[in-house]
Design a protein around this motif. Structure first.
Motif, mmCIF file in Angstrom:
data_model
loop_
_atom_site.group_PDB
_atom_site.id
_atom_site.type_symbol
_atom_site.label_atom_id
_atom_site.label_comp_id
_atom_site.label_asym_id
_atom_site.label_seq_id
_atom_site.Cartn_x
_atom_site.Cartn_y
_atom_site.Cartn_z
ATOM 1 N N TYR A 1 0.910 -1.123 0.116
ATOM 2 C CA TYR A 1 0.190 0.031 -0.380
ATOM 3 C C TYR A 1 1.317 1.261 0.305
ATOM 4 O O TYR A 1 2.187 0.743 0.767
ATOM 5 C CB TYR A 1 -0.756 -0.076 1.244
ATOM 6 C CG TYR A 1 -1.384 -1.250 1.368
ATOM 7 C CD1 TYR A 1 -3.277 -1.506 0.362
ATOM 8 C CD2 TYR A 1 -1.974 -1.949 2.216
ATOM 9 C CE1 TYR A 1 -4.024 -2.802 1.050
ATOM 10 C CE2 TYR A 1 -2.385 -3.133 2.793
ATOM 11 C CZ TYR A 1 -3.209 -3.298 1.901
ATOM 12 O OH TYR A 1 -4.342 -4.089 2.084
ATOM 13 N N GLN A 2 0.791 2.258 -0.353
ATOM 14 C CA GLN A 2 0.710 3.418 -0.439
ATOM 15 C C GLN A 2 -0.197 4.829 -0.089
ATOM 16 O O GLN A 2 -0.872 4.550 -0.202
ATOM 17 C CB GLN A 2 1.755 3.707 -1.930
ATOM 18 C CG GLN A 2 0.874 4.169 -2.933
ATOM 19 C CD GLN A 2 1.936 4.468 -3.843
ATOM 20 O OE1 GLN A 2 2.827 4.467 -4.382
ATOM 21 N NE2 GLN A 2 1.385 4.904 -4.810
ATOM 22 N N ARG A 3 0.719 5.334 0.642
ATOM 23 C CA ARG A 3 -0.040 7.134 1.195
ATOM 24 C C ARG A 3 0.837 8.029 1.116
ATOM 25 O O ARG A 3 2.269 8.028 1.589
ATOM 26 C CB ARG A 3 -0.078 6.527 2.796
ATOM 27 C CG ARG A 3 -1.258 7.194 3.413
ATOM 28 C CD ARG A 3 -2.665 7.162 3.079
ATOM 29 N NE ARG A 3 -3.365 6.085 3.278
ATOM 30 C CZ ARG A 3 -3.444 5.830 2.695
ATOM 31 N NH1 ARG A 3 -4.951 6.728 1.984
ATOM 32 N NH2 ARG A 3 -4.872 4.174 2.841
ATOM 33 N N HIS A 4 0.408 8.915 -0.055
ATOM 34 C CA HIS A 4 0.471 10.071 -0.422
ATOM 35 C C HIS A 4 0.783 11.413 0.540
ATOM 36 O O HIS A 4 -0.810 11.094 1.449
ATOM 37 C CB HIS A 4 0.223 10.808 -1.643
ATOM 38 C CG HIS A 4 0.604 9.834 -2.767
ATOM 39 N ND1 HIS A 4 0.662 8.468 -2.933
ATOM 40 C CD2 HIS A 4 1.801 10.385 -4.022
ATOM 41 C CE1 HIS A 4 1.053 8.375 -4.032
ATOM 42 N NE2 HIS A 4 2.231 9.016 -4.797
ATOM 43 N N VAL B 1 6.310 9.893 0.198
ATOM 44 C CA VAL B 1 5.352 8.769 -0.242
ATOM 45 C C VAL B 1 5.337 7.761 0.590
ATOM 46 O O VAL B 1 7.102 7.549 1.235
ATOM 47 C CB VAL B 1 5.189 8.207 -1.528
ATOM 48 C CG1 VAL B 1 4.739 7.158 -1.452
ATOM 49 C CG2 VAL B 1 4.965 8.714 -2.154
ATOM 50 N N PHE B 2 4.450 7.266 1.926
ATOM 51 C CA PHE B 2 4.850 5.912 3.075
ATOM 52 C C PHE B 2 4.503 4.912 1.961
ATOM 53 O O PHE B 2 3.420 5.170 1.422
ATOM 54 C CB PHE B 2 4.354 6.300 3.728
ATOM 55 C CG PHE B 2 4.368 7.486 4.678
ATOM 56 C CD1 PHE B 2 5.632 7.733 5.930
ATOM 57 C CD2 PHE B 2 4.145 8.534 4.606
ATOM 58 C CE1 PHE B 2 6.212 8.753 6.269
ATOM 59 C CE2 PHE B 2 4.679 9.864 4.793
ATOM 60 C CZ PHE B 2 4.992 9.973 5.743
ATOM 61 N N VAL C 1 5.756 -2.898 8.544
ATOM 62 C CA VAL C 1 5.729 -1.865 9.423
ATOM 63 C C VAL C 1 5.861 -0.668 8.019
ATOM 64 O O VAL C 1 6.238 -0.743 7.261
ATOM 65 C CB VAL C 1 7.090 -0.951 10.173
ATOM 66 C CG1 VAL C 1 6.714 -2.173 11.331
ATOM 67 C CG2 VAL C 1 8.440 -1.287 9.648
ATOM 68 N N SER C 2 5.716 0.052 8.102
ATOM 69 C CA SER C 2 5.131 1.804 6.866
ATOM 70 C C SER C 2 6.576 1.960 7.493
ATOM 71 O O SER C 2 6.881 2.441 8.023
ATOM 72 C CB SER C 2 4.187 2.568 7.649
ATOM 73 O OG SER C 2 2.975 1.766 7.616
#
Length: 160
Positions: A84-87, A110-111, A118-119
């Motif tokens: 998964y990615q999170r901006h 971007v995580f 873990v992230s």
């Protein structure tokens, strides 16, 4: 270039940036090309190459069709550990305005989260964008993702 921008334009630009981040974080990859004009530029390039004027980029696409090909690859042909990615995207800074386009930039981080890990911070940098007015609303004519580190983990599969 004029530097005046209306509140409505600023709000539309801010919404474009938020909608883009939401789309690429959703995993619904078919949404991504729709943020661009038919003839567009999408480049992912290390900061050092960009600052020195070197053309070498990690990814470089020059049309919406090429973006769609990338999506086909993500969905159908690339084999990788899913993640998964999170901006997290800063408010766009408007550097120039004309009747037809906006020149903008915004910082991003971007995580990435792998399913059993873990992230981590995956990629950070800034977007250098040319946004144009179209009958379908604001679209990116050009999006250059200039990332800060020369090192990238493994490979970049999903759009930044």
């Amino acid at each position: 270039m004029s530097t005046k921008i209306t509140f409505e334009d600023w709000l539309a630009l801010t919404q474009l940036y938020a909608d883009y981040a939401s789309a690429v974080d959703s995993g619904n990859w078919d949404l991504w090309p729709e943020f661009f004009t038919e003839k567009c530029v999408y480049r992912l390039q290390p900061r050092e190459n960009h600052e020195r004027g070197f053309p070498l980029a990690t990814l470089s696409f020059t049309s919406k069709g090429m973006l769609k090909d990338r999506i086909y690859g993500i969905k159908e042909t690339l084999f990788h550990d899913p993640y998964y990615q999170r901006h997290v995207v800063g408010t766009p800074v408007i550097r120039g305005v004309t009747a037809e386009q906006f020149i903008c930039e915004a910082n991003y981080a971007v995580f990435r989260t792998k399913l059993s890990d873990v992230s981590t911070v995956f990629n950070t940098g800034r977007y250098l964008d040319t946004v144009v007015r179209t009958p379908d609303g604001l679209k990116f004519a050009s999006r250059e993702c200039i990332y800060d580190s020369e090192m990238i983990p493994n490979s970049i599969i999903y759009p930044i």
